[in-house]
Enzyme design. Structure first.
Site, PDB file in Angstrom:
ATOM      1  N   GLY A  54       0.854  -1.203   0.000  1.00 14.22           N
ATOM      2  CA  GLY A  54       0.000   0.000   0.000  1.00 14.22           C
ATOM      3  C   GLY A  54       0.881   1.241   0.000  1.00 14.22           C
ATOM      4  N   ALA A 106      -9.170   7.273  19.098  1.00 11.42           N
ATOM      5  CA  ALA A 106      -8.417   8.532  18.977  1.00 11.42           C
ATOM      6  C   ALA A 106      -9.073   9.405  17.908  1.00 11.42           C
ATOM      7  CB  ALA A 106      -6.954   8.245  18.629  1.00 11.42           C
ATOM      8  N   ALA A 109     -12.142   9.233  16.801  1.00 10.83           N
ATOM      9  CA  ALA A 109     -13.493   9.618  17.230  1.00 10.83           C
ATOM     10  C   ALA A 109     -13.418  10.792  18.212  1.00 10.83           C
ATOM     11  CB  ALA A 109     -14.194   8.423  17.873  1.00 10.83           C
ATOM     12  N   CYS A 134     -10.554   9.804   6.822  1.00  9.05           N
ATOM     13  CA  CYS A 134     -10.642   8.883   7.964  1.00  9.05           C
ATOM     14  C   CYS A 134     -11.698   9.176   9.026  1.00  9.05           C
ATOM     15  CB  CYS A 134      -9.278   8.770   8.614  1.00  9.05           C
ATOM     16  SG  CYS A 134      -8.092   8.022   7.481  1.00  9.05           S
ATOM     17  N   LYS A 176      -7.878  20.131   4.192  1.00  7.59           N
ATOM     18  CA  LYS A 176      -7.176  20.978   5.159  1.00  7.59           C
ATOM     19  C   LYS A 176      -5.984  21.582   4.424  1.00  7.59           C
ATOM     20  CE  LYS A 176      -4.423  18.976   8.235  1.00  7.59           C
ATOM     21  NZ  LYS A 176      -3.764  18.044   9.186  1.00  7.59           N
TER      22      LYS A 176
END
Ligand code: NAD
Ligand code: UGA
Length: 456
Positions: free
Chosen positions: A9, A220, A222, A273, A336
């Site tokens: 990945g 974390a 959340a 995410c 962002k």
């Protein structure tokens, strides 16, 4: 002794993560593989597939020395005994758990591939963010057929954020390694601890049981997202009561038990995410019949959707209840600043909603226009793309600031105002501009969670 490491990945995690590992550990030979041949070709070219400050320098230093990008996955599995897996596990779009659960088919495919091509013992490390107990499924696939090869599965979630990935990887606040508490599990854990010790102080390396490690990563994210939804919910109340969300966040954040970070009200959080991981947590809670817990976390996502819709409704209301035919510039499209990544960017939602209202949109961003074009492909309406903000803003009725790029703070707003249709509007979805100065120039300014400054 040379340590051979494979990472399956080559995305936002695998690429920067392994580049920093290769830089910090000259004794390691690191190979990053991916099924996406175009992505691998880009990693091997002068134009890397992702924009991340500081990344290019490290790749140039290490590539061809002890960092290699390749599509030869099977050979990679055969030749390396430590295998990080950082493939994506997006939200499922079909069948049971659609729109909530993690789609683990890439993950399972990888496990089967590792099993098929392994000829020696392997340590397989979950780097991707996964539902609790995924390691169990991985173990069952790897160990189920009795291949005679020993596989140890570790969980080592990644906590870096995009835009600051290199610093986060070089100086992590913590590295978490979860393992089985068996003799071979602990031995595998120690092997990974040893690698990190090359550049991470011992006290920052946390070890835990494997399920705690998997769950900590979801929790974390959340918690981080929950802080943003909390301050965004309060921004709606501020707009009704003439309170200023910046002042409230400062006063609240000076309590050391609360802390000042992640209290910046905005148009909403984006990124690949937060939403995916919270929905994953919600799905897990529902699976274990914890309906109240599921509803609590689900509300974090709902407030984020509400905040984006609120932004559009505020624009509509301020601009005399019609956006039809009006030209609106989206300043920023990345989710962002300091990244070209647009996955789940609020800008995608805002752009689509503006087009539904029959507005014409001009999208500007210093690094995200290629991704923006892909995101908007097939969407009906009048859309143009312009890198230079001054060109983008000429002839517009309104500006929507959607990404907190530093360069937007110092634009010449007097000059911009002169080239815009009057009355000219600014909707600052990031609260980064000097609102009073923009108002003095002649703009009608609508920040998030602060009283608007208008000439009406
Ligand atoms: P990404 O989509 O950028 O990268 C994943 C890569 O895996 C892709 O290039 C894809 O082609 C490849 N891939 C998929 N299946 C494969 C297979 N069978 N064999 C080889 N390659 C395969 O995703 P990402 O942003 O790097 O995230 C990866 C994981 O890390 C996710 O679980 C994510 O939640 C987690 N994470 C991401 C970040 C971040 O900032 N992006 C931070 C921490 C954790
Ligand atoms: C986030 C976490 O911060 C990382 O620790 C984690 O590893 C990563 O997710 C992951 O698992 O993928 P990232 O999404 O890259 O990192 O960026 P953040 O800085 O967390 O920002 C996420 C979103 O929240 C952005 O849209 C940002 O603009 C928004 N945000 C952030 C706010 O609206 N207000 C804030 O105060 C902070």
């Amino acid at each position: 002794m040379e340590v051979n490491i494979l990472c399956i990945g080559a995305g936002y995690v695998g690429g920067p993560g392994m580049a920093v590992l290769a830089q910090k550990c000259p004794h390691c030979r690191v190979t990053v593989v991916d099924i996406d041949a175009k992505r691998i070709a880009a990693w091997n070219s002068d134009s890397l597939p992702i924009y991340e400050p500081g990344l290019e320098e490290i790749v140039l230093q290490t590539r061809g020395r002890n960092l290699f990008f390749s599509t030869a996955i099977e050979r990679g599995i055969r030749e390396n005994d430590i295998i990080f897996v950082s493939v994506n596990a997006p939200t499922k779009t079909f069948g049971v758990g659609a729109g909530m659960a993690a789609d683990l088919h890439y993950w399972e495919k990888t496990a089967r591939q590792i099993l098929k091509h392994s000829q020696s013992p392997k340590i397989v490390i979950e780097k991707s963010t996964l539902p609790v107990k995924t390691a169990l499924a991985m173990e069952r696939i790897l160990k189920g057929v009795g291949s005679g090869i020993n596989f140890e599965v570790l969980s080592n979630p990644e906590f870096m954020a995009e835009g600051t990935a290199i610093k986060d990887l070089e100086y992590p606040e913590r590295v978490l390694i979860g393992s089985r508490e068996t003799e071979s599990g602990l031995k595998a854990r120690d092997t990974l601890v040893e690698i990190y010790l090359t550049w991470v102080p011992r006290e920052k390396i946390l070890t835990s049981n494997i399920w705690s490690s998997e769950l900590s990563k979801l929790v974390a994210n959340a918690f981080l997202a929950q802080r943003i939804s909390s301050i965004n919910a309060i921004s709606a109340l501020c707009e009704k009561t003439e309170a200023d969300v910046g002042e409230v966040a400062k006063a609240v954040g000076m309590d050391s038990r609360i802390g000042p970070k992640f209290l910046q009200a905005s148009v909403g959080f984006g990124g690949s995410c937060f939403k995916k991981d919270i929905l994953n947590l919600v799905y897990l809670c529902r699976h274990y019949s914890l309906e109240e817990v599921a509803a609590y976390w689900e509300s974090v996502v709902r407030i984020n959707e509400y905040q984006q819709e609120r932004f559009i409704l505020n624009m509509l209301q301020a601009m005399f209840n019609t956006l039809s035919g009006k030209k609106i510039c989206l300043l920023g499209f990345a989710f962002k600043a300091n990244t070209g990544d647009t996955r789940e960017s609020p800008a995608i939602f805002i752009a689509r909603r503006l087009l539904e209202e029959k507005a014409e949109i001009v999208i500007s961003d210093p690094h995200a226009l290629t991704n923006a074009r892909c995101d908007m492909e097939g969407v009906e309406g009048r859309i143009s793309y312009e890198g230079n903000p001054y060109d983008a803003l000429r002839g517009c009725h309104a500006i929507a600031v959607l990404t907190e790029w530093e360069q937007y703070r110092s634009l010449d707003f007097q000059n911009i105002f002169e080239g815009m249709v009057k009355p000219a509007f600014i909707f600052d979805g990031r609260n980064i501009l000097d609102h009073q100065r923009c108002f003095d120039i002649g703009f009608n300014v609508y920040p998030v969670g602060k009283p608007p400054l208008t000439h009406f």
